[in-house]
Design an enzyme around this catalytic site. Sequence first.
Site, PDB file in Angstrom:
ATOM      1  N   ARG A 242      -1.168   6.039  -6.695  1.00 25.06           N
ATOM      2  CA  ARG A 242      -2.051   4.895  -6.909  1.00 25.06           C
ATOM      3  C   ARG A 242      -1.203   3.626  -6.900  1.00 25.06           C
ATOM      4  NH1 ARG A 242      -5.604   7.511  -5.511  1.00 25.06           N
ATOM      5  NH2 ARG A 242      -7.591   8.002  -6.522  1.00 25.06           N
ATOM      6  N   ASP A 266       1.296   4.132   0.772  1.00 19.45           N
ATOM      7  CA  ASP A 266      -0.056   4.412   1.271  1.00 19.45           C
ATOM      8  C   ASP A 266      -1.094   3.755   0.368  1.00 19.45           C
ATOM      9  OD1 ASP A 266      -1.935   5.819   3.028  1.00 19.45           O
ATOM     10  OD2 ASP A 266      -2.437   6.975   1.226  1.00 19.45           O
ATOM     11  N   GLU A 271      -5.815  -3.164  -3.761  1.00 23.53           N
ATOM     12  CA  GLU A 271      -6.392  -2.829  -2.457  1.00 23.53           C
ATOM     13  C   GLU A 271      -7.716  -3.530  -2.233  1.00 23.53           C
ATOM     14  OE1 GLU A 271      -6.501   1.421  -1.796  1.00 23.53           O
ATOM     15  OE2 GLU A 271      -4.485   1.624  -2.572  1.00 23.53           O
ATOM     16  N   HIS A 289      -4.181   3.737   2.629  1.00 20.20           N
ATOM     17  CA  HIS A 289      -4.748   4.753   1.727  1.00 20.20           C
ATOM     18  C   HIS A 289      -5.403   5.892   2.531  1.00 20.20           C
ATOM     19  CE1 HIS A 289      -6.248   5.230  -2.687  1.00 20.20           C
ATOM     20  NE2 HIS A 289      -5.989   6.397  -2.127  1.00 20.20           N
TER      21      HIS A 289
HETATM   22  C1  GLV Z   1      -7.147   9.601  -2.993  1.00 23.00           C
HETATM   23  O1  GLV Z   1      -6.447   8.678  -3.282  1.00 23.00           O
HETATM   24  C2  GLV Z   1      -7.650  10.539  -3.939  1.00 23.00           C
HETATM   25  O2  GLV Z   1      -7.505  10.325  -5.141  1.00 23.00           O
HETATM   26  O3  GLV Z   1      -8.234  11.539  -3.504  1.00 23.00           O
END
Ligand code: GLV
Length: 325
Positions: A242, A266, A271, A289
């Site tokens: 995250r 990522d 965001e 992401h």
């Molecule tokens: C993606 O970031 C998830 O938590 O599945």
Amino acid sequence: MPKIFITRRIPEAGIQKLQAKGYEVVISPEDRVLRKEEVLEALQGQNYDAVLCLLTDKIDGDILDAAGKQCKIFANLAVGFDNVDLKAAEERRIAITNTPGVLTNTVAEHTFALMLAIAHRVCEADRFTRGGHYEGWAPMLLLGNDLSGKTIGIVGLGRIGSRVAYHAVKGFDAKVIYYDVARNEEFEKEYGAIYKANVEDVLHEADFVSIHVPLLDSTRHLMNAERFRMMKPTAYLVNTSRGPIVDEAALVKALKSGVIRGAALDVFENEPALASGLVECENVILTPHIASATEETRSAMAELAADNIIAALEGQAPPNLVKKK
Ligand code: GLV
């Protein structure tokens, strides 16, 4: 007939599972993140029995209230669930579920895609080649670093962290060191992983630091200016967990001043916004992401979210119930 609201278009497999049960499935006509007022409006007075939501939906008490008293479950299409106010859900006796397991491999693969790409300067080299700068093989052109045999520092040895460690050992003959709140001696024995009693000890030694912890009050800005300084100047940071776990402004400074060699991200702190200066850094790779974004995995996630809804509506315990710790 039970009614389900889905906040945005998701893979068909999940929708079909719900429809096969005879449920009425309503999907937001907008293929974008809905604003809070829009979610409230979509839910109010509609008597949905379940909501399938996304990590981009902030699920708070107002949203849960708008869903109404007959609503049994909000099934989050993600393994992370920091977007949901679990206390508010518990108070309203609404079940919250996530989609663990089915995305583990894919996220671990993406983590390696990022690790290899940053160490081998793949994106930089692609820009260079497309830019018409390639004038023939040269012994000193775009030298990167090997991953094989290096020390990979895993912060958070959960499902995904363990899978990354597994690939590091099995595929790259790497040494794995890790920090987690829970030590896993069985894993250590099987893969030769070495437990470190704190994050700092991982940072001091690792050539690659890969973050795999959930976003909690205790992990927000876990990676900050002070901790970047603890990393080797030759080390790389990879984050597929995250965004807010990394202080992104501090990372930009660390990348620009050579405190660390590079990073691959990522996920981002705010965001979809990026910290000022991040895109100008040549030594960073940015993906939007998408670590779990394969056709196979996103379909499996949609099906698992549907399974959770079906269980809740059939009076059973959903398989992936999450609870406030
Ligand atoms: C993606 O970031 C998830 O938590 O599945």
